[in-house]
Design an enzyme around this catalytic site. Structure first.
Site, PDB file in Angstrom:
ATOM      1  N   CYS A 126      96.402 -13.685  69.296  1.00  0.00           N
ATOM      2  CA  CYS A 126      95.342 -13.063  70.617  1.00  0.00           C
ATOM      3  C   CYS A 126      96.804 -12.634  71.456  1.00  0.00           C
ATOM      4  CB  CYS A 126      94.769 -14.676  71.238  1.00  0.00           C
ATOM      5  SG  CYS A 126      94.236 -14.031  72.850  1.00  0.00           S
ATOM      6  N   CYS A 140      75.748 -15.655  77.626  1.00  0.00           N
ATOM      7  CA  CYS A 140      76.677 -15.837  76.320  1.00  0.00           C
ATOM      8  C   CYS A 140      77.571 -15.876  76.864  1.00  0.00           C
ATOM      9  CB  CYS A 140      76.838 -14.927  75.281  1.00  0.00           C
ATOM     10  SG  CYS A 140      77.911 -16.168  73.856  1.00  0.00           S
ATOM     11  N   ARG A 199      76.918 -10.993  63.427  1.00  0.00           N
ATOM     12  CA  ARG A 199      77.743  -9.824  64.392  1.00  0.00           C
ATOM     13  C   ARG A 199      78.769  -9.139  64.260  1.00  0.00           C
ATOM     14  NH1 ARG A 199      78.111 -12.208  69.052  1.00  0.00           N
ATOM     15  NH2 ARG A 199      75.733 -12.265  69.563  1.00  0.00           N
TER      16      ARG A 199
END
Length: 316
Positions: A57, A125, A257
């Site tokens: 990240c 979401c 997804r």
């Protein structure tokens, strides 16, 4: 599929490619319209300065990537972005904050965001890190449809990627979300140096949860300069498609997804992913901090493949 063993999942994953895709497409057709793809949009509501040390990240305070921590965006701005996303065909709006877990002082704003986006008629979401049972309940009461919390990789490989929280912590948050009555969005990232067995094990963990996640994002690592995985080997496209197919077979009713990394995928690779059972994408220009294909490219690809966006009424 009931309880899945790692051994069974390995046999499926390693079957001949054509057999694997045929099986995945068959399962897919039994549960979904094979030519409809659900479109989600993601907005980072608070970027950077995160205390976790996730190696993939750019938002970790541990990584010298130069990203500034931004304050939580105001509700009005989030709603304006959501309205735009809806106009462009997105049915689900995902709001992500780079936190280890939300602070109590932020809950009021988060609850307001959920209510405001729901009022537009979109599914909501959020991904905010770990949640206590009370926080999960507050978000569920606000009307949050989905909570995203990825398990990232296999339990075995996980400590190579993140040391600031455990795999069990992740599963606890998923349990809190489920307990509060929200839908679960949980998947992982491929291309962090894990083995094929790690990928299979990750999907087996998800499939064997008391209820499998309704939404399973499969991300391809985008190596971020300055992050610990900046030089990770890219994942082989065929292996990526195999992983999508296995996810579809193990979790027949989940939306699978294509998330981060679509910029790096050829149209042909994406087409194979759709054939293997992927039926949801993240659309828009950026995913948190990494590029994503523009709307025009997606629209052109959908046209070429005869795919159509799912209307909200059908969106699970």
């Amino acid at each position: 599929m009931g309880h899945v063993t790692l051994a069974d999942a390995k046999i499926i994953y390693n079957s001949s490619f054509n057999d694997l895709l045929f099986r995945a497409q068959t399962v897919h057709r039994e549960n979904f319209d094979p030519n409809a793809v659900q479109i989600s949009r993601l907005l980072s509501i608070k970027t950077g300065g995160c205390a976790e040390d996730c190696g993939y990240c750019s938002q970790s305070a541990h990584a010298p990537t130069g990203l500034k921590a931004s304050k939580l965006m105001m509700v009005e701005k989030v709603v304006a972005e959501a309205r735009k996303a809806k106009a462009e065909g997105a049915t689900r709006y995902c709001m992500g904050a780079a936190w280890r877990s939300p602070k109590e002082r932020d809950m009021e704003t988060l609850v307001a965001m959920v209510g405001s986006v729901k009022a537009l008629g979109m599914e909501t979401c959020m991904t905010l890190g770990m949640l206590s049972p009370g926080q999960a309940e507050a978000l569920a009461d606000a009307g949050l449809d989905y909570y995203n919390h990825n398990i990232d990789t296999s339990e075995e490989f996980y400590p190579q990627i993140i040391t600031t929280r455990t795999f069990a912590d992740r599963l606890d948050t998923l349990a809190n979300v489920r307990e509060a009555g929200m839908k679960v969005c949980a998947g992982g990232i491929l291309g962090m140096g894990e083995t094929a067995e790690d990928r299979i094990s990750m999907l087996v963990t998800l499939a064997n949860l008391p209820a499998p996640p309704e939404s399973v994002p499969v991300n391809m690592l985008i190596p971020i300069p300055g992050s610990r995985l900046a030089n990770a080997e890219p994942v082989d496209p065929v292996e990526f498609v195999r992983t999508i197919a296995l996810a579809r077979i193990l979790m027949p009713r989940s939306h699978v997804r294509l998330s981060a990394g679509r910029t790096q995928m050829s149209d042909e690779m994406q087409a194979l992913c759709f054939f293997a059972g992927a039926n949801s994408i993240f659309a828009g220009d950026t995913l948190l901090t990494a590029d994503n294909p523009g709307e025009d490219h997606d629209a052109a690809l959908f046209r070429r493949l005869g795919l159509k966006p799912v209307e909200l009424e059908q969106a699970e």
